[in-house]
Motif scaffolding. Structure first.
Motif, PDB file in Angstrom:
ATOM      1  N   ASN A  32       7.819  -0.419  -2.220  1.00 18.00           N
ATOM      2  CA  ASN A  32       8.554   0.088  -1.064  1.00 18.00           C
ATOM      3  C   ASN A  32       8.116  -0.617   0.218  1.00 18.00           C
ATOM      4  O   ASN A  32       8.941  -0.944   1.069  1.00 18.00           O
ATOM      5  N   VAL A  33       6.825  -0.868   0.354  1.00 19.93           N
ATOM      6  CA  VAL A  33       6.323  -1.586   1.528  1.00 19.93           C
ATOM      7  C   VAL A  33       6.851  -3.015   1.534  1.00 19.93           C
ATOM      8  O   VAL A  33       7.267  -3.532   2.575  1.00 19.93           O
ATOM      9  N   ALA A  34       6.855  -3.645   0.376  1.00 19.50           N
ATOM     10  CA  ALA A  34       7.338  -5.029   0.299  1.00 19.50           C
ATOM     11  C   ALA A  34       8.824  -5.118   0.642  1.00 19.50           C
ATOM     12  O   ALA A  34       9.258  -6.058   1.311  1.00 19.50           O
ATOM     13  N   VAL A  35       9.594  -4.141   0.218  1.00 20.35           N
ATOM     14  CA  VAL A  35      11.035  -4.153   0.475  1.00 20.35           C
ATOM     15  C   VAL A  35      11.332  -3.894   1.951  1.00 20.35           C
ATOM     16  O   VAL A  35      12.221  -4.511   2.529  1.00 20.35           O
ATOM     17  N   ARG A  39      10.442  -3.660   9.018  1.00 26.59           N
ATOM     18  CA  ARG A  39      10.299  -2.593  10.014  1.00 26.59           C
ATOM     19  C   ARG A  39       8.964  -2.725  10.728  1.00 26.59           C
ATOM     20  O   ARG A  39       8.139  -3.562  10.391  1.00 26.59           O
ATOM     21  N   SER A  40       8.732  -1.849  11.676  1.00 24.38           N
ATOM     22  CA  SER A  40       7.483  -1.916  12.434  1.00 24.38           C
ATOM     23  C   SER A  40       6.293  -1.651  11.517  1.00 24.38           C
ATOM     24  O   SER A  40       6.396  -0.933  10.518  1.00 24.38           O
ATOM     25  N   ALA A  41       5.172  -2.238  11.874  1.00 22.79           N
ATOM     26  CA  ALA A  41       3.962  -2.087  11.063  1.00 22.79           C
ATOM     27  C   ALA A  41       3.517  -0.631  11.013  1.00 22.79           C
ATOM     28  O   ALA A  41       3.069  -0.150   9.971  1.00 22.79           O
ATOM     29  N   ARG A  42       3.660   0.075  12.115  1.00 24.80           N
ATOM     30  CA  ARG A  42       3.247   1.486  12.156  1.00 24.80           C
ATOM     31  C   ARG A  42       4.088   2.324  11.194  1.00 24.80           C
ATOM     32  O   ARG A  42       3.566   3.141  10.443  1.00 24.80           O
ATOM     33  N   LYS A  47       4.609   5.170   6.004  1.00 23.83           N
ATOM     34  CA  LYS A  47       5.326   5.404   4.745  1.00 23.83           C
ATOM     35  C   LYS A  47       4.435   5.103   3.538  1.00 23.83           C
ATOM     36  O   LYS A  47       4.478   5.816   2.538  1.00 23.83           O
ATOM     37  N   LEU A  48       3.621   4.057   3.634  1.00 22.37           N
ATOM     38  CA  LEU A  48       2.705   3.722   2.543  1.00 22.37           C
ATOM     39  C   LEU A  48       1.708   4.850   2.324  1.00 22.37           C
ATOM     40  O   LEU A  48       1.477   5.277   1.189  1.00 22.37           O
ATOM     41  N   ARG A  49       1.124   5.345   3.402  1.00 29.70           N
ATOM     42  CA  ARG A  49       0.154   6.440   3.279  1.00 29.70           C
ATOM     43  C   ARG A  49       0.798   7.692   2.708  1.00 29.70           C
ATOM     44  O   ARG A  49       0.207   8.379   1.871  1.00 29.70           O
ATOM     45  N   GLN A  50       2.008   8.004   3.133  1.00 29.80           N
ATOM     46  CA  GLN A  50       2.685   9.187   2.617  1.00 29.80           C
ATOM     47  C   GLN A  50       3.010   9.031   1.136  1.00 29.80           C
ATOM     48  O   GLN A  50       2.823   9.966   0.356  1.00 29.80           O
ATOM     49  N   SER A  51       3.472   7.867   0.750  1.00 33.87           N
ATOM     50  CA  SER A  51       3.803   7.635  -0.661  1.00 33.87           C
ATOM     51  C   SER A  51       2.558   7.676  -1.536  1.00 33.87           C
ATOM     52  O   SER A  51       2.556   8.286  -2.606  1.00 33.87           O
ATOM     53  N   LEU A  52       1.497   7.014  -1.086  1.00 37.87           N
ATOM     54  CA  LEU A  52       0.247   7.037  -1.852  1.00 37.87           C
ATOM     55  C   LEU A  52      -0.325   8.449  -1.931  1.00 37.87           C
ATOM     56  O   LEU A  52      -0.781   8.891  -2.985  1.00 37.87           O
TER      57      LEU A  52
END
Length: 133
Positions: A32-35, A39-42, A47-52
């Motif tokens: 998801n991060v790669a796709v 978008r903004s880094a923040r 989103k990465l933290r929420q998914s993990l």
């Protein structure tokens, strides 16, 4: 197959599901991060933290279920029960802290976005509209 063996198998299945949820969830979060890297880094980091966090939380809950199921299969000693209790306590604490990290509130607090119906005493009476001439 005896009952004890079935219960042990069920516990093993929950363990595999818990680990699988964490691994698969982590992989999906990375994809998801790669796709969405444009978008903004923040936003991407959040989103990465929420998914993990969601993947880890689901995995921990499945692992706690496996521990509880396993106690049915054995005649545990007091030491085993204490160790199990400590493991469940640690995993539950981790689950709560992850829930706070993801949602920004404790699990037992209501959803601030949810709308609730006003209580009977709080409802406004409809105001009479004066007749127009």
């Amino acid at each position: 197959m005896e009952f004890v063996e079935l219960v042990r198998l069920a516990a093993r299945c929950f363990e595999v599901a818990g680990v699988g949820a964490m691994v698969l969830g982590s992989l999906l979060a990375a994809v998801n991060v790669a796709v969405h890297r444009g978008r903004s880094a923040r936003h991407t980091y959040r989103k990465l933290r929420q998914s993990l966090g969601a993947a880890i939380l689901l995995g921990l809950e499945l692992l706690v279920a496996a521990d509880i199921i396993r106690t049915v299969a054995e005649a545990p000693t007091l030491g085993q029960v204490l160790v199990l209790g400590l493991i469940v306590l640690i995993r539950t604490f981790l689950s709560f802290t992850l829930a706070v990290e993801l949602d920004g509130r404790w699990p037992w607090q209501g959803d601030p976005m949810a709308t609730s119906e006003p209580r009977e005493a709080e409802r406004e009476e409809p105001k009479a509209v004066p007749p127009t001439r």
